[in-house]
Motif scaffolding. Structure first.
Motif, PDB file in Angstrom:
ATOM      1  N   PHE A  69       3.731   2.079   9.885  1.00 51.61           N
ATOM      2  CA  PHE A  69       3.273   2.102   8.505  1.00 51.61           C
ATOM      3  C   PHE A  69       3.357   0.708   7.888  1.00 51.61           C
ATOM      4  CE2 PHE A  69       4.335   6.837   7.449  1.00 51.61           C
ATOM      5  CZ  PHE A  69       3.668   7.234   8.594  1.00 51.61           C
ATOM      6  N   ALA A  70       4.513   0.060   8.052  1.00 50.70           N
ATOM      7  CA  ALA A  70       4.685  -1.274   7.486  1.00 50.70           C
ATOM      8  C   ALA A  70       3.666  -2.246   8.068  1.00 50.70           C
ATOM      9  CB  ALA A  70       6.107  -1.772   7.743  1.00 50.70           C
ATOM     10  N   GLY A  71       3.340  -2.070   9.341  1.00 52.16           N
ATOM     11  CA  GLY A  71       2.351  -2.924   9.981  1.00 52.16           C
ATOM     12  C   GLY A  71       0.954  -2.734   9.435  1.00 52.16           C
ATOM     13  N   ALA A  72       0.735  -1.637   8.711  1.00 54.10           N
ATOM     14  CA  ALA A  72      -0.547  -1.397   8.046  1.00 54.10           C
ATOM     15  C   ALA A  72      -0.504  -1.790   6.575  1.00 54.10           C
ATOM     16  CB  ALA A  72      -0.941   0.076   8.179  1.00 54.10           C
ATOM     17  N   GLY A  73       0.584  -2.458   6.157  1.00 56.67           N
ATOM     18  CA  GLY A  73       0.696  -2.899   4.773  1.00 56.67           C
ATOM     19  C   GLY A  73       1.352  -1.903   3.847  1.00 56.67           C
ATOM     20  N   VAL A  74       1.874  -0.806   4.403  1.00 55.54           N
ATOM     21  CA  VAL A  74       2.477   0.254   3.591  1.00 55.54           C
ATOM     22  C   VAL A  74       3.924  -0.104   3.276  1.00 55.54           C
ATOM     23  CG1 VAL A  74       3.196   2.673   3.577  1.00 55.54           C
ATOM     24  CG2 VAL A  74       0.951   2.031   4.482  1.00 55.54           C
ATOM     25  N   THR A  75       4.310   0.029   2.020  1.00 55.88           N
ATOM     26  CA  THR A  75       5.702  -0.175   1.621  1.00 55.88           C
ATOM     27  C   THR A  75       6.362   1.095   1.102  1.00 55.88           C
ATOM     28  OG1 THR A  75       4.939  -0.958  -0.540  1.00 55.88           O
ATOM     29  CG2 THR A  75       5.443  -2.630   1.123  1.00 55.88           C
ATOM     30  N   SER A  76       5.557   2.129   0.766  1.00 56.84           N
ATOM     31  CA  SER A  76       6.099   3.421   0.334  1.00 56.84           C
ATOM     32  C   SER A  76       5.265   4.535   0.937  1.00 56.84           C
ATOM     33  CB  SER A  76       6.060   3.565  -1.198  1.00 56.84           C
ATOM     34  OG  SER A  76       6.919   2.656  -1.836  1.00 56.84           O
ATOM     35  N   MET A  77       5.936   5.617   1.389  1.00 52.26           N
ATOM     36  CA  MET A  77       5.211   6.750   1.939  1.00 52.26           C
ATOM     37  C   MET A  77       5.855   8.050   1.489  1.00 52.26           C
ATOM     38  SD  MET A  77       7.125   8.426   4.512  1.00 52.26           S
ATOM     39  CE  MET A  77       5.892   9.090   5.618  1.00 52.26           C
ATOM     40  N   ARG A  78       5.071   9.107   1.503  1.00 50.98           N
ATOM     41  CA  ARG A  78       5.568  10.461   1.238  1.00 50.98           C
ATOM     42  C   ARG A  78       5.596  11.245   2.535  1.00 50.98           C
ATOM     43  NH1 ARG A  78       4.986  14.223  -2.982  1.00 50.98           N
ATOM     44  NH2 ARG A  78       6.082  12.680  -4.256  1.00 50.98           N
ATOM     45  N   GLU A  79       6.793  11.650   2.957  1.00 52.40           N
ATOM     46  CA  GLU A  79       6.951  12.547   4.116  1.00 52.40           C
ATOM     47  C   GLU A  79       6.624  13.940   3.610  1.00 52.40           C
ATOM     48  OE1 GLU A  79       7.389  14.388   7.488  1.00 52.40           O
ATOM     49  OE2 GLU A  79       8.534  15.144   5.783  1.00 52.40           O
ATOM     50  N   ALA A  80       5.546  14.526   4.130  1.00 48.04           N
ATOM     51  CA  ALA A  80       4.905  15.647   3.441  1.00 48.04           C
ATOM     52  C   ALA A  80       5.375  17.033   3.869  1.00 48.04           C
ATOM     53  CB  ALA A  80       3.382  15.549   3.603  1.00 48.04           C
ATOM     54  N   PHE A 112       5.336  -5.898  -1.643  1.00 41.34           N
ATOM     55  CA  PHE A 112       4.018  -6.489  -1.414  1.00 41.34           C
ATOM     56  C   PHE A 112       3.775  -6.714   0.067  1.00 41.34           C
ATOM     57  CE2 PHE A 112       7.000  -9.951  -2.441  1.00 41.34           C
ATOM     58  CZ  PHE A 112       6.793 -10.875  -1.420  1.00 41.34           C
ATOM     59  N   ALA A 113       2.513  -6.918   0.383  1.00 38.93           N
ATOM     60  CA  ALA A 113       2.100  -7.226   1.750  1.00 38.93           C
ATOM     61  C   ALA A 113       1.389  -8.565   1.753  1.00 38.93           C
ATOM     62  CB  ALA A 113       1.184  -6.135   2.288  1.00 38.93           C
ATOM     63  N   PRO A 159      12.115   0.181   7.052  1.00 38.91           N
ATOM     64  CA  PRO A 159      11.016  -0.750   6.768  1.00 38.91           C
ATOM     65  C   PRO A 159      10.042  -0.259   5.708  1.00 38.91           C
ATOM     66  CG  PRO A 159      10.651   0.328   8.867  1.00 38.91           C
ATOM     67  CD  PRO A 159      12.015   0.749   8.405  1.00 38.91           C
ATOM     68  N   VAL A 160      10.154   1.009   5.302  1.00 37.52           N
ATOM     69  CA  VAL A 160       9.265   1.600   4.302  1.00 37.52           C
ATOM     70  C   VAL A 160      10.090   2.537   3.437  1.00 37.52           C
ATOM     71  CG1 VAL A 160       7.252   3.123   3.947  1.00 37.52           C
ATOM     72  CG2 VAL A 160       7.222   1.442   5.798  1.00 37.52           C
ATOM     73  N   ARG A 161       9.822   2.569   2.138  1.00 37.47           N
ATOM     74  CA  ARG A 161      10.463   3.565   1.273  1.00 37.47           C
ATOM     75  C   ARG A 161       9.919   4.950   1.632  1.00 37.47           C
ATOM     76  NH1 ARG A 161      12.787   0.507  -2.918  1.00 37.47           N
ATOM     77  NH2 ARG A 161      11.640  -1.403  -3.467  1.00 37.47           N
ATOM     78  N   VAL A 162      10.793   5.957   1.649  1.00 37.05           N
ATOM     79  CA  VAL A 162      10.403   7.309   2.029  1.00 37.05           C
ATOM     80  C   VAL A 162      10.669   8.257   0.863  1.00 37.05           C
ATOM     81  CG1 VAL A 162      10.747   9.216   3.634  1.00 37.05           C
ATOM     82  CG2 VAL A 162      10.930   6.847   4.453  1.00 37.05           C
ATOM     83  N   SER A 163       9.610   8.916   0.423  1.00 40.48           N
ATOM     84  CA  SER A 163       9.694  10.007  -0.546  1.00 40.48           C
ATOM     85  C   SER A 163       9.520  11.300   0.231  1.00 40.48           C
ATOM     86  CB  SER A 163       8.568   9.835  -1.579  1.00 40.48           C
ATOM     87  OG  SER A 163       8.237  11.047  -2.198  1.00 40.48           O
ATOM     88  N   THR A 164      10.367  12.294  -0.008  1.00 41.16           N
ATOM     89  CA  THR A 164      10.295  13.519   0.787  1.00 41.16           C
ATOM     90  C   THR A 164       9.775  14.698  -0.031  1.00 41.16           C
ATOM     91  OG1 THR A 164      12.605  14.118   0.316  1.00 41.16           O
ATOM     92  CG2 THR A 164      12.183  12.786   2.280  1.00 41.16           C
ATOM     93  N   LEU A 177       0.840  -1.199   0.000  1.00 44.72           N
ATOM     94  CA  LEU A 177       0.000   0.000   0.000  1.00 44.72           C
ATOM     95  C   LEU A 177       0.872   1.246   0.000  1.00 44.72           C
ATOM     96  CD1 LEU A 177      -2.703  -1.205   2.558  1.00 44.72           C
ATOM     97  CD2 LEU A 177      -2.632  -1.532   0.076  1.00 44.72           C
ATOM     98  N   ILE A 178       0.324   2.331  -0.538  1.00 47.62           N
ATOM     99  CA  ILE A 178       1.070   3.578  -0.676  1.00 47.62           C
ATOM    100  C   ILE A 178       0.425   4.646   0.198  1.00 47.62           C
ATOM    101  CG2 ILE A 178       1.997   5.276  -2.283  1.00 47.62           C
ATOM    102  CD1 ILE A 178       2.909   2.421  -2.930  1.00 47.62           C
TER     103      ILE A 178
END
Length: 583
Positions: A260-271, A550-551, A295-300, A106-107
């Protein structure tokens, strides 16, 4: 659960910036995992190094199911039946047969790491945890009982707007929680705090203390009520709390990303990156990732205002001089966007609206003049950044849209975004599509605050224009859903459920049923469409050529009842086919 897009208050900077600044300004990407460019992949005749066998929901409408997925060098090379993939495996291929359903990672396209760290371990007294005001006091009493004598009892996310009459946590109420130790509760907005008598005493705040410049120490008949307002006063109250070390901040970041990873997230945007310690925030993320893969990819999203910079052009130059340019970094930590905040919080009545809030004469305000908004947008555009513009009220959407219509023609390929776009008109959505701006909706606005917007803040007509995912899709837009963590908890499947049902937590009614979307549309908004918004076209679905992010979950959201989505458990997440989280 907070009530506004997380902002870096002077309080956050005071407590956290020194530890983050210890990371310095040297940016050293670790370059973990699969290469970024397809030309760097291994030879097509090479065998898969991982074979995933089981129930696979791909998120790809053209081929929604598979029973096997072959992965080589972190990328998916084929999906199909196990027989289809026989020729891709060899003696060195690892076979993974997970207990559950494999779904695309999830994103999370808009969340906040840095400003969430201040109160990470504080007791949660949000409305989600405390549905009645009396529950807040009960939870605080339990926290006080568990806190050693003399130590502070600290709590967060109190939101009076969600309780009848919008009650304050006064000193007299908090003195019933504890008198032998300080008790401090932060408002969800972080603009207010509430203290018992012991906390006021510990901070040296008395009835005779002068009002701090820019802050308020609320009094009734000359006596402190325990309610303090704005950063100068809140900072006074928290002055004696210990500041975290760099190691503690690092552990906090991993804690957040593990959530985040525990919620199925593998990529996130730090906003909103850079608001506390500038480029050191990105340096610290790379250092942590270098020590052990995150544990999660971070886009800034780089903030368009930095301490010590007088103009947006100076801010842009400061990022550039530090080597932070569009799409710099690596596959785990990458700089992607330019963040602008056009208005405030609708719940806090500082979101910018075309008409006044209910019972008030003001419709909030914009944070920029038309000229200065264009200046800050140009600064990001000229350096090639994707724009992320926080727009809560319909006037803020109009304000930013007019500037976009002037500046974006010819520069719309970067998938510019309006964050929250909480209340919009049909005309605005059509114009957003025409100019190349896509919205990202905080769908929990509907779930948690829909009744408050309808009844006490905006009124029924404007509340019906909240989080208009269906209308955005009809307008030809490609919207996403986000949590704005820690505004709300990271649960993308709960957000998707709300997009399908639009049922309010407060009373179970449906807000604007015409804005309900299909299950497939809601799931796309937390997978493929959210990935598209953060320039992660190599993620968001499980198809050949994409990353093996994937999750593993205990039910397939593509075939299960949306009513149950918020109860789907995440067993594990994988990045590039390598475990990132295990429940």
């Amino acid at each position: 659960m907070s009530d506004t897009c997380a902002a870096a208050t002077p309080l956050s900077r005071d407590r956290l910036a020194p530890a983050i600044a210890a990371a310095g300004a040297a940016i050293t990407p670790a370059h973990y995992g699969a290469p970024a460019e397809s030309g760097e992949r291994s030879a097509p005749t090479a065998k898969a190094d991982l074979l995933v066998v089981g129930r696979i929901a791909t998120g790809d409408p053209a081929a929604p199911r598979a029973e096997a997925m072959a992965v080589r060098d972190g990328r998916i090379v084929a999906l199909g039946s196990t027989a289809d993939l026989d020729g891709l495996t060899g003696p060195a291929t690892t076979v993974l047969s997970p207990d559950g359903v494999v779904i695309p990672g999830l994103i999370e396209p808009h969340a906040h790491i840095w400003v969430s760290l201040l109160t990470l371990e504080w007791t949660d007294v949000s409305h989600a945890v405390c549905p009645r005001f009396d529950d807040v006091v009960t939870v605080l009493k339990a926290a006080a009982h568990a806190t050693p004598a003399g130590q502070y009892v600290l709590a967060k996310l109190f939101d009076p707007s969600l309780y009848p009459g919008e009650p304050a946590l006064t000193r007299d109420i908090l003195d019933r929680v504890a008198t032998d130790r300080p008790v401090i509760v932060l408002n969800a907005s972080m603009h207010f705090a509430y203290a018992n008598s012991a906390a006021l005493d510990a901070a040296g705040i008395t009835d005779a203390t002068p009002q701090p410049s820019g802050g308020t120490l609320d009094k009734r008949d000359g006596r402190l009520t325990g309610v303090v307002g704005e950063s100068p006063a809140v900072t006074m109250l928290l002055a004696n709390l210990p500041r975290p070390t760099a190691a503690e901040v690092g552990r906090g970041i991993r804690h957040v990303l593990n959530e985040f990873a525990g919620a199925g997230v593998t990529s996130m945007r730090e906003a909103m990156t850079g608001t506390l310690a500038g480029v050191s925030e990105i340096a610290m993320l790379h250092q942590l990732n270098g020590a052990e893969r995150l544990p999660v990819r971070v886009s800034t999203a780089q903030f368009s205002s930095l301490a010590g910079c007088a103009t947006p052009a100076e801010v842009a130059q400061a990022w550039k001089a530090a080597g932070v340019t569009p799409f710099s970094g690596d596959a785990m930590v990458r700089a992607d966007a330019w963040k602008i905040v056009a208005d405030g919080s609708n719940q806090g009545r500082s979101g910018y609206f075309l008409q006044p809030y209910l019972g008030e004469t003001s419709g909030g305000h914009a944070n920029w003049t038309p000229e200065s908004l264009r200046e800050v947008m140009r600064a990001g555009l000229d350096d090639g950044w994707q724009l992320m513009i926080h727009t809560n009220g319909d006037a803020a959407v109009e304000f930013a849209l007019q500037a976009a219509e002037e500046l974006l023609p010819g520069r719309d390929a970067l998938r510019h975004r309006f964050e929250h776009a909480s209340v919009t008109t049909d005309d605005q959505l059509a114009r957003m599509a025409a100019v190349g701006v896509s919205p990202s909706f905080l769908m929990d606005h509907v779930y948690y605050w829909g009744a408050a917007f309808r009844d006490t803040i905006l009124g029924p007509a404007r509340a019906a224009r909240l989080g208009r995912l269906a209308s955005a899709l009809r307008a030809g837009l490609r919207p996403s859903l986000h949590s704005d963590y820690n505004v709300t908890t990271v649960q993308p499947l709960r957000s998707a459920r709300t997009a399908v049902l639009r049922r309010l937590e407060a009373d179970g009614t449906v807000l604007a049923p015409e804005e309900r979307v299909s299950a497939a549309e809601a799931l796309a908004a937390i997978t493929a469409d959210a990935a598209w918004q953060i320039h992660a076209d190599d993620r968001g679905a499980l198809t050949a050529g994409r990353r093996a992010d994937f999750a593993v979950v205990d039910a397939d959201p593509w075939t299960s009842d949306p009513e149950s989505w918020d109860r789907i458990a995440v067993n594990a997440t994988y990045i590039d086919g390598v475990p990132a989280f295990t429940a």
